[in-house]
Design an enzyme around this catalytic site. Structure first.
Site, short mmCIF file in Angstrom:
data_model
loop_
_atom_site.label_atom_id
_atom_site.label_comp_id
_atom_site.label_asym_id
_atom_site.label_seq_id
_atom_site.Cartn_x
_atom_site.Cartn_y
_atom_site.Cartn_z
N GLU A 96 0.86 -1.20 0.00
CA GLU A 96 0.00 0.00 0.00
C GLU A 96 0.89 1.24 0.00
OE1 GLU A 96 -2.64 1.49 -0.57
OE2 GLU A 96 -4.05 1.44 1.10
N ASP A 97 0.42 2.29 -0.65
CA ASP A 97 1.19 3.54 -0.67
C ASP A 97 1.17 4.23 0.68
OD1 ASP A 97 -1.52 4.00 -0.83
OD2 ASP A 97 -1.46 5.21 -2.65
N ASP A 100 -3.81 5.93 6.10
CA ASP A 100 -4.36 7.15 6.68
C ASP A 100 -5.23 6.74 7.87
OD1 ASP A 100 -4.93 9.95 6.57
OD2 ASP A 100 -6.78 9.57 5.50
N GLY A 102 -6.55 3.82 8.13
CA GLY A 102 -6.28 2.38 8.30
C GLY A 102 -7.39 1.50 7.75
N LEU A 105 -6.45 -0.76 4.48
CA LEU A 105 -5.58 -1.90 4.76
C LEU A 105 -6.32 -2.98 5.56
CD1 LEU A 105 -2.75 -2.30 3.81
CD2 LEU A 105 -1.91 -1.63 6.04
N ARG A 162 1.74 12.51 -9.43
CA ARG A 162 2.06 11.13 -9.08
C ARG A 162 3.51 10.75 -9.39
NH1 ARG A 162 -2.38 8.00 -7.75
NH2 ARG A 162 -4.30 8.47 -8.86
P1 5GP Z 1 -7.27 4.89 4.63
O1 5GP Z 1 -8.24 3.83 4.22
O2 5GP Z 1 -6.09 4.40 5.40
O3 5GP Z 1 -7.97 6.04 5.33
O4 5GP Z 1 -6.79 5.57 3.32
C1 5GP Z 1 -5.90 5.04 2.47
C2 5GP Z 1 -6.04 5.66 1.09
O5 5GP Z 1 -6.40 7.05 1.13
C3 5GP Z 1 -4.71 5.59 0.42
O6 5GP Z 1 -4.55 4.39 -0.27
C4 5GP Z 1 -4.78 6.78 -0.51
O7 5GP Z 1 -5.43 6.41 -1.70
C5 5GP Z 1 -5.65 7.79 0.19
N1 5GP Z 1 -4.84 8.80 0.91
C6 5GP Z 1 -4.82 9.01 2.25
N2 5GP Z 1 -3.99 10.02 2.56
C7 5GP Z 1 -3.47 10.46 1.39
C8 5GP Z 1 -2.53 11.50 1.05
O8 5GP Z 1 -2.00 12.24 1.88
N3 5GP Z 1 -2.25 11.66 -0.28
C9 5GP Z 1 -2.81 10.87 -1.24
N4 5GP Z 1 -2.47 11.12 -2.50
N5 5GP Z 1 -3.68 9.88 -0.95
C10 5GP Z 1 -4.02 9.68 0.35
#
Ligand code: 5GP
Length: 174
Positions: A96-97, A100, A102, A105, A162
């Site tokens: 995963e990149d 945020d 969570g 994941l 990107r």
């Molecule tokens: P989570 O499910 O952990 O809240 O979010 C994960 C997804 O939110 C990441 O895979 C990404 O696509 C997006 N995301 C969260 N924070 C960022 C950020 O600071 N920049 C970018 N480009 N994407 C983010």
């Protein structure tokens, strides 16, 4: 738009090599490791990481999207593109990149674990600890960053930025 570099290209490349060495050591006895990249953001990290591994590996992709139910606390994750491969009995590493809240994941971990792989672990390049809303286990983590929207190294803001070789915070208002 203002960009402020948080993690330089050299730092990223060094950490990716370290993570790949650790993963190669941990899976040295495995027949094969299936790397599951989460589109789109993980495509560059996955490309670099996979090329540094010294173990047999294959590459798969999944895509998810998050949707808001009006408030951030109840946002949910939906599967947009599934694997093409059966992972039963295989070792799987979700790549995963950024983590945020969570939720992404966790969603993927549970989805894949239900398919009876030999193991499922997770690898994320960056994590924002201040934004965590659910408990997430990240087995291989590159960096922790403060709560800011970041771009570069696969990550976008409105599909831009990107392909920057570094990770930077962006202030769209400026
Ligand atoms: P989570 O499910 O952990 O809240 O979010 C994960 C997804 O939110 C990441 O895979 C990404 O696509 C997006 N995301 C969260 N924070 C960022 C950020 O600071 N920049 C970018 N480009 N994407 C983010």
């Amino acid at each position: 738009m203002d960009l402020e570099v948080l993690i330089s290209e050299a730092e990223i490349q060094r950490r990716v090599r370290e993570l790949a060495a650790e993963i190669s050591r941990d899976y040295a006895q495995a027949d094969e490791l299936i790397l599951v990249g989460v589109l789109k953001g993980a495509f560059i990290f996955l490309a670099d990481l996979s090329r540094c591994l010294t173990i047999p590996r294959s590459i798969e992709f999944m895509a998810v999207s998050s949707y808001d139910n009006g408030d951030q606390e109840s946002s949910a994750v939906r599967l947009v593109m599934d694997l093409r491969k059966n992972i039963e009995g295989k070792h799987v590493l979700v790549v995963e990149d950024i983590v945020d809240t969570g939720r992404t994941l966790n969603f993927l971990g549970e989805l894949l674990a239900a398919r009876k792989p030999e193991s499922v672990k997770t690898c994320a390049l960056v994590r924002k600890p201040d934004r965590a809303r659910v408990e997430t286990e990240i087995d291989y983590l590159g960096f922790e960053i403060p709560d800011a929207w970041v771009v570069g190294y696969g990550l976008d803001y409105d599909e831009q930025n990107r392909t920057l070789p570094y990770i930077a915070s962006i202030n769209p208002a400026s």
